[in-house]
Design a protein around this motif. Structure first.
Motif, PDB file in Angstrom:
ATOM      1  N   UNK A  95       9.035  -0.989  -3.869  1.00  0.00           N
ATOM      2  CA  UNK A  95      10.036  -1.455  -3.103  1.00  0.00           C
ATOM      3  C   UNK A  95      10.878  -2.684  -3.474  1.00  0.00           C
ATOM      4  N   UNK A  96      12.038  -2.359  -2.891  1.00  0.00           N
ATOM      5  CA  UNK A  96      13.329  -3.742  -3.399  1.00  0.00           C
ATOM      6  C   UNK A  96      13.050  -4.385  -2.113  1.00  0.00           C
ATOM      7  N   UNK A  97      13.787  -5.638  -2.030  1.00  0.00           N
ATOM      8  CA  UNK A  97      14.239  -6.113  -0.794  1.00  0.00           C
ATOM      9  C   UNK A  97      15.063  -5.537  -0.044  1.00  0.00           C
ATOM     10  N   UNK A  98      15.872  -4.861  -0.291  1.00  0.00           N
ATOM     11  CA  UNK A  98      16.537  -3.965   0.667  1.00  0.00           C
ATOM     12  C   UNK A  98      16.227  -2.596   0.915  1.00  0.00           C
ATOM     13  N   UNK A  99      15.537  -1.934   0.088  1.00  0.00           N
ATOM     14  CA  UNK A  99      14.681  -0.746   0.426  1.00  0.00           C
ATOM     15  C   UNK A  99      13.638  -1.028   1.503  1.00  0.00           C
ATOM     16  N   UNK A 100      13.051  -1.968   1.401  1.00  0.00           N
ATOM     17  CA  UNK A 100      11.891  -2.400   2.400  1.00  0.00           C
ATOM     18  C   UNK A 100      12.342  -2.762   3.683  1.00  0.00           C
ATOM     19  N   UNK A 101      13.670  -3.613   3.494  1.00  0.00           N
ATOM     20  CA  UNK A 101      14.260  -4.066   4.712  1.00  0.00           C
ATOM     21  C   UNK A 101      14.752  -2.955   5.496  1.00  0.00           C
ATOM     22  N   UNK A 152      13.220 -10.587   4.363  1.00  0.00           N
ATOM     23  CA  UNK A 152      12.239  -9.876   3.521  1.00  0.00           C
ATOM     24  C   UNK A 152      12.111 -10.924   2.392  1.00  0.00           C
ATOM     25  N   UNK A 153      13.122 -11.407   1.792  1.00  0.00           N
ATOM     26  CA  UNK A 153      12.985 -12.242   0.663  1.00  0.00           C
ATOM     27  C   UNK A 153      12.387 -13.459   1.020  1.00  0.00           C
ATOM     28  N   UNK A 154      12.415 -14.256   2.362  1.00  0.00           N
ATOM     29  CA  UNK A 154      11.750 -15.354   2.582  1.00  0.00           C
ATOM     30  C   UNK A 154      10.197 -14.872   2.642  1.00  0.00           C
ATOM     31  N   UNK A 155      10.179 -13.882   3.307  1.00  0.00           N
ATOM     32  CA  UNK A 155       8.510 -13.500   3.408  1.00  0.00           C
ATOM     33  C   UNK A 155       7.731 -13.189   2.191  1.00  0.00           C
ATOM     34  N   UNK A 190      13.569   0.129   5.516  1.00  0.00           N
ATOM     35  CA  UNK A 190      12.491   0.806   6.058  1.00  0.00           C
ATOM     36  C   UNK A 190      11.774   0.193   7.260  1.00  0.00           C
ATOM     37  N   UNK A 191      11.708  -1.162   7.213  1.00  0.00           N
ATOM     38  CA  UNK A 191      11.196  -1.876   8.384  1.00  0.00           C
ATOM     39  C   UNK A 191      12.096  -2.576   9.455  1.00  0.00           C
ATOM     40  N   UNK A 192      13.268  -2.714   8.994  1.00  0.00           N
ATOM     41  CA  UNK A 192      14.200  -3.080  10.109  1.00  0.00           C
ATOM     42  C   UNK A 192      14.419  -4.525  10.015  1.00  0.00           C
ATOM     43  N   UNK A 193      13.989  -5.032   8.969  1.00  0.00           N
ATOM     44  CA  UNK A 193      14.071  -6.598   8.968  1.00  0.00           C
ATOM     45  C   UNK A 193      15.059  -6.956   7.689  1.00  0.00           C
ATOM     46  N   UNK A 194      16.052  -7.951   7.940  1.00  0.00           N
ATOM     47  CA  UNK A 194      17.087  -8.152   7.220  1.00  0.00           C
ATOM     48  C   UNK A 194      16.556  -8.377   5.797  1.00  0.00           C
ATOM     49  N   UNK A 195      17.279  -8.320   4.775  1.00  0.00           N
ATOM     50  CA  UNK A 195      16.729  -8.787   3.492  1.00  0.00           C
ATOM     51  C   UNK A 195      16.746 -10.142   2.958  1.00  0.00           C
ATOM     52  N   UNK A 222       0.740  -1.241   0.146  1.00  0.00           N
ATOM     53  CA  UNK A 222       0.238   0.048  -0.047  1.00  0.00           C
ATOM     54  C   UNK A 222       0.853   1.289  -0.229  1.00  0.00           C
ATOM     55  N   UNK A 223       2.136   0.928  -0.067  1.00  0.00           N
ATOM     56  CA  UNK A 223       2.755   2.587   0.136  1.00  0.00           C
ATOM     57  C   UNK A 223       4.052   2.213  -1.007  1.00  0.00           C
ATOM     58  N   UNK A 224       4.706   3.302  -1.522  1.00  0.00           N
ATOM     59  CA  UNK A 224       5.775   3.578  -2.285  1.00  0.00           C
ATOM     60  C   UNK A 224       6.996   4.263  -1.376  1.00  0.00           C
ATOM     61  N   UNK A 225       8.328   3.935  -1.700  1.00  0.00           N
ATOM     62  CA  UNK A 225       9.392   4.397  -1.196  1.00  0.00           C
ATOM     63  C   UNK A 225       9.501   5.935  -1.439  1.00  0.00           C
ATOM     64  N   UNK A 226       9.903   6.770  -0.318  1.00  0.00           N
ATOM     65  CA  UNK A 226      10.057   8.250  -0.342  1.00  0.00           C
ATOM     66  C   UNK A 226      10.867   8.731  -1.194  1.00  0.00           C
ATOM     67  N   UNK A 227      11.959   8.085  -1.920  1.00  0.00           N
ATOM     68  CA  UNK A 227      12.734   8.428  -2.749  1.00  0.00           C
ATOM     69  C   UNK A 227      12.210   8.585  -4.291  1.00  0.00           C
ATOM     70  N   UNK A 228      11.192   8.155  -4.350  1.00  0.00           N
ATOM     71  CA  UNK A 228      10.442   8.674  -5.643  1.00  0.00           C
ATOM     72  C   UNK A 228      10.492   7.284  -6.735  1.00  0.00           C
TER      73      UNK A 228
END
Length: 363
Positions: free
Chosen positions: A114-120, A130-133, A122-127, A104-110
């Motif tokens: 989201x990529x695996x690393x950028x959402x990681x 994130x990939x596993x989820x 943002x949420x403090x979860x390791x890449x 439901x959201x997009x990254x603040x950098x435009x």
């Protein structure tokens, strides 16, 4: 004669049978779970454990295990039990936050997604997590799927008309899918192509010289997959009418012709209409707008593009046309029809699901 212990009877409820059959057809659930569903369905059909084990190349113990597990716990018994291990470090709330942000959201950098690393980050979860989820929930934010809805007011009528020709063609008639592939470019690579070898791909330069274009007119016989093709310098109504005349000469006089075409303006030109009006055996069937997938000749265009045009190097248009003619000749020697299996109702149902998804976005 020695007899083994009698096995508990395995009887399936209708809902259980449908769910197991759905699991067997699935391409997304683990292969082990699919195999267990096959075991249960086979046993429920009365096949002995030993026969199931031989056919599926499993041990008798494995077949017996999942048979017993199903009898005791039904479908839930086919899933692996939780095993002891390190406690989870990411609770359900953080997983829900990850999924909601991704959906439901997009990254603040435009960025658009989201990529695996950028959402990681943002949420403090390791890449890795994130990939596993992402894999667990079937999320692929880096991919898109294109679609285009037809705006034709007679979409349903035209759809049923064309699909009806595919599934139930009329007697004493020939069904042809006709279209033109314009702008077939004669491209010459600026350097020699490097041949494919063991361990490396064919090498092709990214730049080329343009030597002109041709338009490929094609008529696909739905019955046997044969193609009548002709290359012309332009794609006006004059060229289209000339191609229709060629079709008329090649089809036996005792057969009616049902011609499936798109809504390109040259197909509806006044001179084309006048020519058709004088020939009672011709029947034109127009597909809905933005529905090129409904015309089977597009499948042939994809075939010839991938196999004879895209990776070629041609010094002039004549060489390109010779190559196209050569491909069509060999195609017709061993052609097979494209099998159309979708009914009009199944297509409309799929369209309904797509419209439901679109309406759910709030747009």
């Amino acid at each position: 004669m020695a007899m083994g212990r009698p096995k508990a009877e395995l009887v399936l409820a209708q809902a259980e049978r449908e769910q197991l059959q759905s699991m067997v057809r699935s391409r997304s659930i683990p292969a082990a779970l699919v195999a267990r569903a096959r075991i249960v369905l086979s046993c429920a059909a009365g096949e002995p454990n030993s026969s199931v084990a031989d056919r599926m190349e499993l041990s008798n113990a494995t077949v017996g295990k999942w048979r017993r597990r199903f009898i005791e716990r039904r479908i839930n018994g086919l899933y692996d039990e939780l095993r002891p291990g390190k406690p989870r470090t990411i609770d359900d709330a953080r997983v829900a936050e990850l999924i909601n942000k991704t959906l439901h959201t997009k990254p603040a950098d435009g960025s658009t997604h989201w990529s695996v690393r950028s959402i990681g980050d943002e949420t403090g979860i390791s890449p890795t997590s994130v990939h596993r989820y992402f894999k667990l929930f079937g999320l692929q934010p880096h991919r898109t799927k294109s679609f285009k809805l037809s705006t034709d007011p007679f979409f349903i009528e035209k759809l049923r008309d064309v699909v009806g020709l595919y599934l139930n063609p009329p007697e004493n008639a020939l069904v042809l899918c006709v279209d033109e592939k314009s702008q077939c470019q004669a491209l010459e690579r600026t350097q020699p192509m490097l041949p494919m070898g063991l361990g490396y791909l064919e090498g092709v330069t990214h730049d080329y010289k343009r030597h002109g274009t041709t338009t490929l007119f094609a008529a696909l016989n739905v019955l046997n997959g044969a193609v009548l093709a002709d290359c012309k310098p332009r794609h006006r109504h004059q060229e289209f009418l000339s191609f229709l005349r060629a079709i008329d000469k090649s089809v036996p006089a005792e057969l009616d012709i049902h011609c499936i075409v798109d809504n390109y303006r040259t197909h509806k030109h006044a001179k084309v209409k006048a020519w058709l009006a004088k020939r009672a055996r011709w029947n034109m069937h127009f597909i809905p707008t933005y529905s090129s997938w409904l015309n089977q000749v597009e499948r042939f265009f994809s075939l010839i593009t991938g196999k004879a045009i895209r990776r070629g190097s041609f010094k002039n248009v004549r060489e390109l046309i010779r190559n196209i003619d050569h491909f069509v000749t060999h195609h017709n020697q061993s052609c097979r029809p494209f099998v159309w299996s979708a009914t009009a109702d199944s297509i409309l149902e799929k369209l309904h699901r797509l419209c439901t998804r679109i309406s759910g976005t709030g747009h």
